[in-house]
Design a protein around this motif. Sequence first.
Motif, mmCIF file in Angstrom:
data_model
loop_
_atom_site.group_PDB
_atom_site.id
_atom_site.type_symbol
_atom_site.label_atom_id
_atom_site.label_comp_id
_atom_site.label_asym_id
_atom_site.label_seq_id
_atom_site.Cartn_x
_atom_site.Cartn_y
_atom_site.Cartn_z
ATOM 1 N N GLU A 166 34.001 51.178 28.764
ATOM 2 C CA GLU A 166 33.899 51.854 27.472
ATOM 3 C C GLU A 166 34.517 50.994 26.364
ATOM 4 O OE1 GLU A 166 34.459 56.493 29.049
ATOM 5 O OE2 GLU A 166 36.123 55.432 28.086
ATOM 6 N N ILE A 167 34.134 51.292 25.161
ATOM 7 C CA ILE A 167 34.768 50.676 23.997
ATOM 8 C C ILE A 167 35.840 51.633 23.496
ATOM 9 C CG2 ILE A 167 34.446 49.852 21.637
ATOM 10 C CD1 ILE A 167 31.560 49.175 22.357
ATOM 11 N N TRP A 168 37.100 51.210 23.596
ATOM 12 C CA TRP A 168 38.192 52.069 23.153
ATOM 13 C C TRP A 168 38.183 52.177 21.631
ATOM 14 C CZ3 TRP A 168 43.244 53.404 25.712
ATOM 15 C CH2 TRP A 168 43.079 53.523 27.099
ATOM 16 N N VAL A 169 38.482 53.352 21.147
ATOM 17 C CA VAL A 169 38.551 53.580 19.703
ATOM 18 C C VAL A 169 39.911 54.180 19.368
ATOM 19 C CG1 VAL A 169 36.059 53.925 19.509
ATOM 20 C CG2 VAL A 169 37.541 55.895 19.899
ATOM 21 N N MET A 170 40.351 53.914 18.153
ATOM 22 C CA MET A 170 41.606 54.512 17.693
ATOM 23 C C MET A 170 41.379 55.996 17.408
ATOM 24 S SD MET A 170 44.772 54.410 16.971
ATOM 25 C CE MET A 170 45.087 52.629 17.031
ATOM 26 N N PRO A 171 42.108 56.881 18.069
ATOM 27 C CA PRO A 171 41.902 58.316 17.847
ATOM 28 C C PRO A 171 42.192 58.712 16.400
ATOM 29 C CG PRO A 171 43.171 57.937 19.848
ATOM 30 C CD PRO A 171 43.101 56.621 19.127
ATOM 31 N N ALA A 172 41.392 59.609 15.886
ATOM 32 C CA ALA A 172 41.654 60.176 14.561
ATOM 33 C C ALA A 172 42.882 61.075 14.644
ATOM 34 C CB ALA A 172 40.434 60.972 14.098
ATOM 35 N N PRO A 173 43.499 61.390 13.504
ATOM 36 C CA PRO A 173 44.698 62.253 13.541
ATOM 37 C C PRO A 173 44.496 63.543 14.323
ATOM 38 C CG PRO A 173 44.434 61.310 11.361
ATOM 39 C CD PRO A 173 43.219 60.903 12.139
ATOM 40 N N VAL A 174 43.340 64.196 14.147
ATOM 41 C CA VAL A 174 43.118 65.449 14.860
ATOM 42 C C VAL A 174 42.973 65.200 16.362
ATOM 43 C CG1 VAL A 174 40.588 65.413 14.656
ATOM 44 C CG2 VAL A 174 41.794 67.604 14.820
ATOM 45 N N SER A 175 42.453 64.028 16.740
ATOM 46 C CA SER A 175 42.321 63.701 18.158
ATOM 47 C C SER A 175 43.689 63.532 18.820
ATOM 48 C CB SER A 175 41.495 62.424 18.339
ATOM 49 O OG SER A 175 40.168 62.611 17.897
ATOM 50 N N TRP A 176 44.657 63.000 18.063
ATOM 51 C CA TRP A 176 46.020 62.902 18.597
ATOM 52 C C TRP A 176 46.581 64.294 18.876
ATOM 53 C CZ3 TRP A 176 47.767 58.737 20.702
ATOM 54 C CH2 TRP A 176 47.402 57.481 20.230
ATOM 55 N N VAL A 177 46.230 65.235 18.024
ATOM 56 C CA VAL A 177 46.674 66.623 18.242
ATOM 57 C C VAL A 177 46.059 67.169 19.526
ATOM 58 C CG1 VAL A 177 46.658 68.976 17.346
ATOM 59 C CG2 VAL A 177 46.994 67.040 15.785
ATOM 60 N N TRP A 178 44.747 66.937 19.714
ATOM 61 C CA TRP A 178 44.083 67.408 20.937
ATOM 62 C C TRP A 178 44.685 66.740 22.165
ATOM 63 C CZ3 TRP A 178 43.022 70.889 18.066
ATOM 64 C CH2 TRP A 178 41.984 71.004 17.173
ATOM 65 N N LEU A 179 44.964 65.434 22.075
ATOM 66 C CA LEU A 179 45.570 64.715 23.201
ATOM 67 C C LEU A 179 46.937 65.294 23.549
ATOM 68 C CD1 LEU A 179 44.643 60.995 22.409
ATOM 69 C CD2 LEU A 179 44.122 62.212 24.533
ATOM 70 N N GLY A 180 47.722 65.550 22.494
ATOM 71 C CA GLY A 180 49.030 66.161 22.727
ATOM 72 C C GLY A 180 48.890 67.521 23.389
ATOM 73 N N GLY A 181 47.873 68.260 22.976
ATOM 74 C CA GLY A 181 47.635 69.573 23.564
ATOM 75 C C GLY A 181 47.292 69.486 25.041
ATOM 76 N N THR A 182 46.478 68.497 25.430
ATOM 77 C CA THR A 182 46.118 68.354 26.842
ATOM 78 C C THR A 182 47.353 68.048 27.689
ATOM 79 O OG1 THR A 182 45.626 65.975 26.732
ATOM 80 C CG2 THR A 182 43.845 67.486 26.218
#
Length: 304
Positions: free
Chosen positions: A199-215
């Motif tokens: 895969e091509i890694w991408v820098m998570p958007a701010p909201v994606s960091w929130v989702w990651l933290g939630g997981t």
Amino acid sequence: MMTDNLRAALFMMAGSSAFAVNDTFLKLLGDSLGMFQIITMRGVVVSLVFAALLWTQRATITALTRRDRWFLTLRSGAEMGAAFFFFKALFNMPLATVTAILQVVPLTVAAAAYLFLKEPLGWRRLSAILFGMFGVMLIVRPGTDSFTMASVYALLCVGMVTLRDLTTRVMAKGVPSSMVALTTAVGVMLMGAGGSVTEIWVMPAPVSWVWLGGTVVFTVLGYYLVILAMRTGELTFVAPFRYASLLAALVLGWFVLAEWPAPLTFLGSAIVVATGVYTLYREGRLRRRAMAEKAGLPHAPGEC
């Protein structure tokens, strides 16, 4: 006054619901990040959490027998397969549908324990297992347009989870739960890291960091609460409350993901849950009967 069983039931419902919340975060992340990137990033943090917990317990893998180390490896491999197939299914079908299919696991574990561990399985529980499988067929509906590769992934996930739980059942009780969780988390993380090269890694958007933290938060919370439930109350009383995850998935799927399963999925889910609860009830009766016989006490007649 709240009893241990009631407290354990609340822990189990909260833990199962936490896993449904985690799955919702994962589905939201699937729109912006690659599957393996998500597995890897979440796996790093979860592994560190369990490693810290294991360190506080001063437990080491070298203290285990060779047999238990082999079972830990096998369990980690099964969890890696389960994670892969689960993510593939989750990103391609409604959350509640995936969750409903996974509710058949208690039935498949009971069947596998009979086949491979020679645990007793009477005609009543065998009938419940077959009826539960019919419920799964209503959910996936082979031969129709609703049966896709995502359905196959979900069924393969059931197989992997069954192998994982069967391995856990034969593992020595002295193996620390935190060690089991850590080896599992590390295995899944390594699987994600290996797959992420495609895969091509991408820098998570701010909201994606929130989702990651939630997981991360809800994965750890789910593990902790479910283990706490198992250690607080009686297994046969507590286990049926795991089906709270299906209700949570239905609510979250509707309000957060705008998903609503087909009517046949509801019917199949009801059959799977009913047969699962019945199977757990019969297992409890069988266990109490065996304990009564061992203690030389009378027991009620009836085949389990």
